[in-house]
Write an enzyme that holds these catalytic residues in place. Structure first.
Site, PDB file in Angstrom:
ATOM      1  N   GLU B  60       0.717  -1.271  -0.236  1.00 22.57           N
ATOM      2  CA  GLU B  60       0.150   0.126  -0.095  1.00 22.57           C
ATOM      3  C   GLU B  60       0.708   1.388   0.021  1.00 22.57           C
ATOM      4  OE1 GLU B  60      -0.557  -2.591   1.815  1.00 22.57           O
ATOM      5  OE2 GLU B  60      -2.799  -3.144   1.335  1.00 22.57           O
ATOM      6  N   HIS B 129      -9.734  -4.656  11.715  1.00 25.57           N
ATOM      7  CA  HIS B 129     -10.470  -4.851  10.500  1.00 25.57           C
ATOM      8  C   HIS B 129     -11.747  -3.957  10.685  1.00 25.57           C
ATOM      9  CE1 HIS B 129      -8.347  -7.254   7.537  1.00 25.57           C
ATOM     10  NE2 HIS B 129      -7.571  -7.477   8.380  1.00 25.57           N
TER      11      HIS B 129
END
Lengths: 332, 325
Positions: B60, B129
């Site tokens: 990322e 998450h």
């Protein structure tokens, strides 16, 4: 490679000396508090810029680097008066006084910063090359960073994708021996930074970066590889910085003898010796150049001194492209 | 009007903009051959090819930065994060480069880029998450933050985000991709920075955004049976925030409940609370109530997760409290 001629040496001598004296001037005005913040000077590393400029196609190739970035834009063609003015925080500066020492930019001249976060510009350099490839421009990006940045994860992620996508970029680590006060040998189990390219099967190698001819030769091969679509190269430019990391650096991490050793192979001295040896210039002619350099630097200081500070409204003008962005108020 | 899924609205917005402007490309993990981790880019590789719909390694920081760098040489990337939880390993490129490159260069380098992907909780995914970072990004000058709550808004706002010349954080939800809603056939673009009154009412204002707003709808239905009329404002954009829409409603109802799926400390609701007390102080008939997640990392166990998340019952309670009922 374009031939290295008498004119090349004369140009290298004057420009490298100008960069050196420009930085010396900044150190001087820093003490007078005309320039504030951090100040990272390029003294000792000039052969890298001189060699690179000799082989770049300045009509389309681009350069991006970290925060030791005052003289590269000058080499790319930016008016040095505007660079000096940026450091003085003036409206006439390259970023209208918003960037400062670490953030010099010139889109017009292909200099893409000027980046303050160690290693943060490495993916940007690959991205610039991605954009050029996407638009089929056959332009090459030279992406510079220091030996400290070579230990950032951003380098590895970027190397991987740059090779995967064969991006037209040349990664150049300017190994001046020290990441601030930490020597290369204290940051990794190995000292040959160029070998980091091997894991990605990226062409890579070391370069004597105190010598502009050696730099130009290595860069020429790398730029050629990028331009013909064969992807990136990783060059370890072995160099040295004479001054501290920034201005408040007592330099306890190295000896004066070590600095003196490198000054014996100073790039400007090397070029001057060639000028004299090959009779490209006489001592008298060199003195004329020296005088001209001094005058050019003085003009920069005068311009920066006399320039106005930016209008307060500029702070809001440059954040968004949207003209009527509704900023929150912060004072009564 | 036809009905499509949220994921289809996202796909249509990206595809239409890529047909319109060749400098737009999509890059991220699993966006091409896999058709998107949540199938939000289904069919796009076939239409646009591998030069414009680009699978990346799991990196990322690297591909976020390559995206930002490519804006400097004329591209308009859409960078997909499989979730904004993963954006944290690349957040340097968003905060230090995308948000600042225009300002640091004195206006020379605009950064037309969209970072998009799901935000917030999505079932029992545990602590790493289930996070909502809208306020982190919205705190940063240089960015815009868009959080749609239905397919119609998602399509119109994503198209606007791709056309915007400033960096936009566009936040979706794993739990919304299957949501269906009416979306017209023809092209439309919705303005960034404009809230939408999703339900008109007179007794209390509920401000929310993103998928959690559905809990406000449920609460409003329930409260209507008690004769309580709720006005629901969907912010749609968190930064810049449509203060006027909020103030106008509060001046009418004199009571405010803010529903936000995020940790309570210094969140978007906190900012709204400050703005309303400063601008509508004399109009308030009760203290403002914020409804957020618990002030803890998200738990896994279903019983704990239900306790952690705000829901319509919390909204009903809060509305009754500001009405002193």
């Amino acid at each position: 490679m374009k031939k290295v001629t008498k004119e090349t040496y004369l140009n290298w001598y004057e420009e490298m000396l100008f960069w050196r004296k420009f930085e010396d001037k900044l150190a001087q005005v820093y003490i007078q508090q005309k320039v504030r913040g951090f100040l990272h000077l390029y003294n000792g590393q000039e052969a890298i810029l001189a060699g690179a400029l000799h082989v770049m196609d300045l009509s389309k190739d681009k350069m991006i680097t970290a925060y030791r970035n005052h003289v590269q834009p000058i080499g790319m063609g930016v008016d040095p008066k505007r660079v000096m003015a940026e450091l003085f925080g003036k409206a006439t500066g390259t970023s209208q006084g918003l960037g400062g020492s670490m953030h010099i930019f010139s889109k017009e001249k292909g200099f893409y910063g000027g980046h303050g976060i160690v290693g943060g510009q490495i993916p940007l350099g690959a991205g610039m090359a991605f954009g050029d490839k996407y638009h089929k421009r056959e332009a090459v990006t030279l992406c510079f960073f220091g030996d400290g940045a070579a230990r950032q994860g951003s380098l590895h992620e970027t190397f991987n994708m740059a090779m995967l996508w064969k991006l037209p970029v040349v990664f150049c680590v300017e190994n001046n021996g020290y990441a601030m006060g930490t020597s290369v040998k204290r940051t990794a189990n190995h000292e040959d930074i160029w070998k980091l390219g091997l894991g990605y099967e990226m062409p890579c190698g070391p370069v004597d970066a105190m010598n502009p001819v050696a730099v130009a030769e290595a860069m020429d091969e790398a730029i050629d590889r990028a331009r013909r679509g064969d992807g990136p190269t990783f060059l370890e430019l072995k160099t040295y910085r004479y001054r501290g990391h920034s201005m408040s650096d007592a330099q306890h991490y190295r000896t004066k003898d070590e600095v003196a050793e490198y000054q014996k192979i100073d790039p400007i001295v090397q070029v001057k010796d060639i000028l004299l040896e090959k009779k490209y210039a006489t001592e008298k002619e060199i003195k004329i150049i020296d005088k001209r350099v001094k005058e050019r630097v003085a003009e920069c200081e005068k311009f920066a001194d006399e320039s106005p500070y930016p209008d307060k409204s500029v702070m809001y003008d440059v954040v968004y492209e949207q003209e009527d962005y509704p900023f929150l108020s912060h004072k009564l | 009007m036809r009905t499509i899924q949220f994921r289809e609205a996202i796909c249509e917005a990206m595809s239409e903009e890529m047909r319109r402007d060749e400098s737009v490309y999509l890059m991220g993990e699993e966006v091409a051959e896999y058709n998107g981790a949540y199938k939000a880019s289904k069919g796009m590789l076939d239409e646009f090819g591998a030069d414009r719909v680009i699978d990346t390694p799991i990196a990322e920081l690297g591909f976020g930065g390559i995206g930002v760098g490519s804006t400097m040489t004329g591209c308009r990337p859409i960078i997909e994060y499989m979730t904004f939880n993963f954006s944290l390993v690349g957040i340097d490129q968003i905060i230090n480069n995308a948000a600042k490159i225009r300002q640091m260069s004195g206006g020379q380098f605009p950064c037309p880029i969209v970072f998009r992907g799901p935000t917030g909780s999505a079932g029992q995914l545990g602590a790493t998450h289930s996070q909502a970072f809208e306020n982190w990004f919205a705190n940063t000058p240089g960015l815009k933050v868009v959080v749609p709550s239905n397919p119609y808004d998602a399509k119109g706002l994503l198209k606007a985000s791709i056309r915007d010349n400033d960096p936009v954080i566009f936040m979706e939800s794993e739990q919304m991709y299957g949501d269906k809603g009416e979306v017209p056939d023809g092209e439309y673009v919705l303005p960034i920075g404009v809230a939408d009154v999703k339900r008109e009412g007179t007794d209390v204002t509920i401000v929310s955004f993103g998928k959690i707003i559905k809990e406000a709808y449920k609460a409003a239905e329930e409260l209507e049976k008690d004769g309580i009329s709720c006005e629901i404002i969907d912010l749609r954009t968190v930064r810049p925030m449509d203060h006027k829409a909020i103030f106008d409603s509060v001046k009418k109802t004199n009571r405010l409940v803010i529903l936000e799926e995020a940790w309570p400390f210094g969140n978007v609701a906190t900012e709204i609370t400050y703005q309303v007390q400063e601008n509508c102080f004399d109009y308030l008939d009760a203290p403002i109530i914020k409804i957020n997640t618990a002030d803890t990392p998200a738990p896994y166990s279903p019983v704990l997760l239900k306790e952690w998340l705000p829901d319509h019952e919390d909204v009903v309670k809060a509305v009754k409290k500001v009405l002193y009922r």
